[in-house]
Design a protein around this motif. Structure first.
Motif, PDB file in Angstrom:
ATOM      1  N   ALA A 140      37.016 -22.563  26.986  1.00  0.00           N
ATOM      2  CA  ALA A 140      37.441 -21.288  26.411  1.00  0.00           C
ATOM      3  C   ALA A 140      38.800 -21.447  25.747  1.00  0.00           C
ATOM      4  O   ALA A 140      39.590 -22.303  26.136  1.00  0.00           O
ATOM      5  CB  ALA A 140      37.522 -20.211  27.489  1.00  0.00           C
ATOM      6  N   THR A 177      39.356 -14.895  20.890  1.00  0.00           N
ATOM      7  CA  THR A 177      38.893 -15.723  22.008  1.00  0.00           C
ATOM      8  C   THR A 177      37.585 -16.385  21.616  1.00  0.00           C
ATOM      9  O   THR A 177      36.857 -15.881  20.748  1.00  0.00           O
ATOM     10  CB  THR A 177      38.688 -14.908  23.292  1.00  0.00           C
ATOM     11  N   TYR A 189      34.354 -19.005  23.421  1.00  0.00           N
ATOM     12  CA  TYR A 189      33.809 -19.603  24.632  1.00  0.00           C
ATOM     13  C   TYR A 189      32.683 -20.566  24.299  1.00  0.00           C
ATOM     14  O   TYR A 189      31.952 -20.376  23.316  1.00  0.00           O
ATOM     15  CB  TYR A 189      33.268 -18.510  25.568  1.00  0.00           C
ATOM     16  N   LYS A 199      29.770 -18.391  28.234  1.00  0.00           N
ATOM     17  CA  LYS A 199      29.888 -17.099  27.563  1.00  0.00           C
ATOM     18  C   LYS A 199      29.218 -15.998  28.402  1.00  0.00           C
ATOM     19  O   LYS A 199      28.105 -16.169  28.887  1.00  0.00           O
ATOM     20  CB  LYS A 199      29.244 -17.187  26.186  1.00  0.00           C
ATOM     21  N   THR A 256      36.139 -15.319  31.438  1.00  0.00           N
ATOM     22  CA  THR A 256      37.037 -14.576  30.570  1.00  0.00           C
ATOM     23  C   THR A 256      38.410 -15.228  30.572  1.00  0.00           C
ATOM     24  O   THR A 256      38.994 -15.447  31.644  1.00  0.00           O
ATOM     25  CB  THR A 256      37.177 -13.114  31.028  1.00  0.00           C
ATOM     26  N   SER A 272      42.439 -15.124  29.389  1.00  0.00           N
ATOM     27  CA  SER A 272      43.498 -14.181  29.042  1.00  0.00           C
ATOM     28  C   SER A 272      44.834 -14.906  29.155  1.00  0.00           C
ATOM     29  O   SER A 272      44.902 -16.006  29.710  1.00  0.00           O
ATOM     30  CB  SER A 272      43.471 -12.944  29.948  1.00  0.00           C
ATOM     31  N   GLN A 292      39.185 -16.250  34.327  1.00  0.00           N
ATOM     32  CA  GLN A 292      38.386 -15.556  35.333  1.00  0.00           C
ATOM     33  C   GLN A 292      36.956 -16.070  35.233  1.00  0.00           C
ATOM     34  O   GLN A 292      36.328 -15.956  34.172  1.00  0.00           O
ATOM     35  CB  GLN A 292      38.429 -14.043  35.096  1.00  0.00           C
TER      36      GLN A 292
END
Length: 125
Positions: free
Chosen positions: A49, A58, A60, A65, A69, A71, A82
């Protein structure tokens, strides 16, 4: 010279979740693309990612996917991953990465400008 350090890895059961963190020190990385790579047992490093410096973009890999996640918090020089609904095939060493290129360029290049030492994630019952 920037340094990256991952944390948050461990052993989790299939279907479980983990949150990886990456702490950056040294050179300012607020203008860098940040990302995560992983090395599965016996395989080459692969992109997982990426996130742009302004968090707008972003990207992935297809294998994560919808489950992972990414960040970042530039004020804390931190990047996070995450990981939900983990599968045994997600077992790998996970490495934080920083690169001056775009998210898409990072996804195509297994050798980013900076790479952390990694944290082990094991998904097993």
């Amino acid at each position: 010279q920037a340094q990256l350090k991952e944390s948050g890895g461990g052993l989790v059961q299939p279907g479980g979740s983990l949150r990886l963190s990456c702490a950056a020190s040294g050179d300012m990385l607020a203008d860098f693309t940040m990302g995560w790579f992983r090395r599965l047992p016996g395989k080459e490093r692969e992109f997982v990612a990426g996130i742009s410096a302004d968090s707008v973009t972003t990207y992935y890999s297809d294998s994560v996917k919808g489950r992972f996640t990414i960040s970042r918090d530039n004020a804390k020089s931190a990047t996070y991953l995450q990981m939900n609904n983990l599968r045994p095939e997600d077992t790998a060493d996970y490495h934080c990465a920083a690169d001056k290129r775009s998210v898409m360029s990072m996804s195509a290049n297994p050798s980013p400008d900076y790479l952390g030492p990694g944290t082990q994630v094991t998904v097993s019952s």
